[in-house]
Enzyme design. Structure first.
Site, short mmCIF file in Angstrom:
data_model
loop_
_atom_site.label_atom_id
_atom_site.label_comp_id
_atom_site.label_asym_id
_atom_site.label_seq_id
_atom_site.Cartn_x
_atom_site.Cartn_y
_atom_site.Cartn_z
N GLU A 1 0.82 -1.22 0.00
CA GLU A 1 0.00 0.00 0.00
C GLU A 1 0.85 1.26 0.00
O GLU A 1 0.62 2.17 0.81
CB GLU A 1 -0.93 0.01 1.22
CG GLU A 1 -1.94 -1.11 1.22
CD GLU A 1 -3.08 -0.89 2.20
OE1 GLU A 1 -2.88 -0.19 3.19
OE2 GLU A 1 -4.18 -1.41 1.94
N GLU B 1 -6.45 -7.95 -0.57
CA GLU B 1 -6.98 -7.97 0.80
C GLU B 1 -8.49 -7.73 0.77
O GLU B 1 -8.93 -6.58 0.65
CB GLU B 1 -6.33 -6.90 1.69
CG GLU B 1 -4.88 -7.16 2.01
CD GLU B 1 -4.26 -6.08 2.90
OE1 GLU B 1 -5.00 -5.39 3.62
OE2 GLU B 1 -3.03 -5.93 2.87
#
Ligand code: GAL
Length: 842
Positions: free
Chosen positions: A188, A257
């Site tokens: 991320e 995710e």
């Protein structure tokens, strides 16, 4: 180059031919590539269902069972981060044993016949201490984390290469015949890059190139990184990812995710994400062309020791995952997703061969149809309306779609699964004491003393700079001289001590007595102590015990965030007015006396004098010790710490982690409707109660007899109420609508064994070794409520209980068909009915 030519000459033509064929053959049998539709393994596009299991969050003894359950739940892939700070606790000193035996974990996944997605990071976030970075890394000269910084890049490359080389040496990449089909670099980074600009962009390019340069032979992924450079695939993380498009038309749509729930923080409520909504989000992703879904977490597990990040992340990392913290099935989530995966797999041939055609079925309803040239056809019928049912026409049939749901039709005709119709049973778990009345010994930790381990400076120091995170605890100690002429000594108007701290928790001791405790929260770790303090004439000892509750794991340059007492510290209400204590002499001591002598270990515990007869109760700064024998059976175990305040627990020297039941969950909990967009604040529980009361004790950490349990209590608690509990299934429920689609029926129909749709069945299942002992509730009609609190509705078949009494009592498992005739006839003919049943296992 020259030497290679020589080799070629020596080898001769037949060998060359063999080598050519071999390399061609092996690249065909063990290759991973991708295209616009999917990850391609050995030439075949795949719809891959993956789940996160972080190896250090369980024990090696638990791994085979977790992996097998993941496989039975329909997973193809296990995803894990690699935890740098666990593997390199000090520079160049590596650790790959026990819970950190990465190779063993991967080989177990391989033995189970599953693939691995290895997220090397090495930044991992993950609510893990310091986001996975070793704390020593912060003290490398000139370093700045996660940016275009030479010392950082060198260290990051070093560790990434170390892991890749290790995997290569063990032949664990799919290109070598191993299970690893994908890797991940960074985590991320997109939002950080966006914030820091040019150096961030340069770092992204470097990271991708560095990773690709390691030649793993399998694709790399960067999640939440819109500009992931080719050939790295950018992937999505979130509660929903159907909206996501990869940055190049030739990359597959991946969801690294899919959050199955959320983490718990000390002081926060416990999150819950309904299975119906999770299944809805996954079906929606697949219908929009997604081909890789990873559940984060599939098994969350436990933040043992001091591995929790945050700060304030709880020891439990349960995550409301399909496998609960203890590795038990969380039903109905586990079973509902298993059914979803079967339904998706039935569609796989159609899904991988074409893009969907989207057909509007109403204002808020759509069909996604995958029709391949070879004749395969799969359809997803969606109702996005969060309140109303919809009846839609598709093909030449009508379909009833519950609110916020997707029906899956693997033949474009028959529904085998609807995300809002749960066929799997739900289970209510319970914790039952198996060991109570420990006989405790206690030892009082010293509150403030200057000794060989203390040092003195002028002014206040940042905590992590001093402790290097070797302990949660840092003492700040100073003397304050009070003149006998101070007015407060006569009028009792004690002065106010004010202490500002960057976090995370603080106990204030005046002359050895606990005078107050303050603590922050994940949202705001900073804290202020401000209270009257009972000073005496002469020298007073002010001792501040500052406690770090896990280091931050996310946020821009989180490595620079401070902890500890940075001041100012003032004393108000003296004759002179206000005295600033911030710039006087302060002495420091890292850790507790108990920690220094290794009191938690079998050998260290004998180095102090334990109190046996008058064991301290409700007394701050107390060590407790006891021994116990392992309870029989194989149910998971946990300590019920409900009567305690805050501290840490060890069993046989192994750290169970931090406990903090005194921190009650703030915020709102409220009801829970699966329909409508989910976020982590929806459907929470435990408001006003301890965020975490039970602490997992892995069975494998116990020996048959003489286990040593050591507890350090900071605040004061009642150890006599601590119990060791086992976790079991208390009751099981089924909640089935008449005519609800089932996979079994579809199998029978598609094999031509039956002509018309069959009635669904309610299946109940107690854990092995237990049996259904009674039926707590059964109603066929319009029952209300959820498992544990069902109630009869206005329509109820009088014989609702009979079939269950007959078929289930005394059985470990049973099934009952959900049809009016089974319950003595239709109690309300024109109403849609369902069956709700709850059975007790014992
Ligand atoms: C993600 C992150 C994960 C984890 C998750 C929250 O953004 O990539 O590592 O921290 O959030 O549980």
């Amino acid at each position: 180059m020259g030497s290679r030519l020589v080799t070629w000459n020596v080898l001769g033509t037949s060998t060359l031919l063999f080598l050519f064929l071999f390399s061609w053959f092996s690249s065909v049998t063990a290759s991973v590539t991708y295209d616009q539709k999917a990850i391609v393994i050995n030439g075949k596009r795949r719809i891959l269902i993956s789940g996160s299991i972080h190896y250090p969050r369980s024990t090696p003894e638990m791994w085979p069972d977790l992996i097998q359950k993941a496989k039975d739940g329909g997973l193809d892939v296990i995803q894990t981060y690699v935890f740098w700070n666990g593997h390199e606790p000090s520079p160049g000193k590596y650790y790959f044993e026990g819970r950190y035996d990465l190779v063993r974990f991967i080989k177990l996944v391989q033995q189970a016949g599953l693939y691995v997605h290895l997220r090397i990071g090495p930044y991992v976030c993950a609510e893990w201490n310091f986001g996975g970075f070793p704390v020593w890394l912060k003290y490398v000269p000139g370093i700045s984390f996660r940016t275009d910084n030479q010392p950082f890049k060198a260290a990051m490359q070093g560790f990434t290469k170390k892991i890749v080389d290790m995997m290569k040496a063990e032949r664990l990449f799919q290109s070598q015949g191993g299970p690893i089909i994908l890797s991940q670099i960074e985590n991320e980074y997109g939002p950080v890059e966006w914030e820091i600009g040019a150096p961030g962009r340069a770092y992204t390019k470097w990271a991708a190139q560095m990773a690709v340069g390691l030649g793993t032979g399998v694709p790399w992924v960067m999640c939440k990184q819109d500009d992931a450079p080719d050939p790295v695939i950018n992937a999505c993380n979130g509660f929903y990812c159907d909206w996501f498009t990869p940055n190049k038309a030739y990359k597959p749509k991946m969801w690294t995710e899919a959050w199955t729930g959320w983490y718990t923080e000390f002081g926060g409520p416990v999150p819950h994400r309904p299975a119906e909504d999770l299944a809805f989000s996954v079906a929606k992703f697949i219908q929009k062309g997604g081909s890789f879904v990873n559940y984060y977490m599939y098994h969350g597990g436990t933040n043992f020791g001091r591995t929790a990040g945050g700060p304030f992340i709880s020891t439990s990392y349960d995550y409301d995952a399909p496998l609960d913290e203890y590795g038990l099935l969380r039903e109905p989530k586990y079973g509902h997703l298993r059914d979803l995966h079967k339904a998706i797999k039935l569609c796989e041939p159609a899904l991988v061969s074409t893009d969907p055609t989207v057909i509007s079925l109403g204002n808020n309803q759509e069909a996604h149809v995958f029709k391949s040239r070879s004749g395969a056809c799969a359809a997803f019928l969606a109702n996005y309306d969060s309140r109303s049912y919809a009846t839609v026409a598709f093909g030449n049939m009508h379909y009833n779609l519950p609110p916020w749901s997707i029906s899956i039709l693997p033949d474009c005709k028959n529904t085998v699964f609807n995300t809002a119709r749960v066929g799997a049973q739900s289970s209510q778990m319970k914790m039952t004491p198996v060991y109570r009345g420990f006989s405790w010994q206690s030892y009082n930790e010293e509150t403030a003393s200057y000794d060989d381990n203390s040092f003195t400076t002028v002014g206040l120091l940042e905590q992590i700079n001093v402790t290097r995170d070797a302990s949660d605890y840092l003492w700040y100690m100073t003397d304050v001289k009070i003149d006998p002429n101070e007015a407060f000594l006569r009028n009792g108007q004690y002065p106010v001590l004010t202490v500002l701290s960057a976090g995370h928790a603080l106990h204030v001791f005046i002359n050895g007595q606990l005078s107050g405790t303050v603590y922050g929260s994940l949202e705001n770790p900073k804290l202020t102590f401000s209270d009257k303090v009972k000073l005496i004439a002469g020298i007073n000892k002010i001792s501040l015990l500052s406690i770090a509750v896990g280091l931050p794991n996310v946020g821009p340059h989180f490595e620079t965030w401070n902890a500890g007492v940075l001041g100012p510290i003032t004393l108000k209400g003296l004759n002179e007015g206000q005295r600033d204590l911030s710039w006087q002499k302060w002495s420091y001591k890292i850790g507790l006396k108990g920690e220094t002598v290794g009191i938690q270990s079998l050998s260290g515990s004998s180095s102090v004098e334990w109190e046996v007869s008058s064991v301290a109760q409700k007394q701050p700064m107390t060590w407790y010790k006891t021994t116990f024998n392992a309870p029989g059976g194989n149910e998971p175990l946990a300590l019920d710490m409900g009567s305690m305040g805050k501290g840490q627990i060890w069993i046989n020297g192994e750290s169970i982690g931090r406990y903090w039941p005194a921190y009650k969950a703030y915020g709102s909990c409220g009801g829970c409707n699966y329909a409508g967009t989910y976020d982590e604040k929806k459907c929470r529980s435990n408001c006003g109660e301890a965020s975490q009361r039970w602490y997992h004790v892995p069975r494998s950490w116990l020996r048959p007899t003489g286990n040593q349990l050591v507890i350090f209590e900071e605040w004061g608690g009642y150890p006599n109420w601590i119990s060791l509990d086992k976790r079991t299934v208390q009751s099981v429920c089924a909640d089935i609508y008449e005519w609800q689609p089932t996979l079994t029926n579809w199998e029978l129909q598609s094999s031509g064994k039956v002509q018309r749709p069959l009635r669904p069945k309610a299946h109940l299942w107690c854990s092995p070794g237990t049996k259904i002992s009674s039926i707590k509730f059964a109603s066929f009609g319009t029952p209300q409520g959820v498992c544990g609190s069902f109630q009869e509705g206005s329509c109820h078949a009088h014989k609702s209980y009979d079939a269950f009494q007959r078929n289930c009592i005394g059985q470990q498992t049973c099934s009952v068909t959900v049809a009016p005739e089974v319950f003595g006839g239709d109690p309300c003919p024109s109403t849609m009915k369902k069956l709700s049943v709850e059975a007790i296992c014992s």
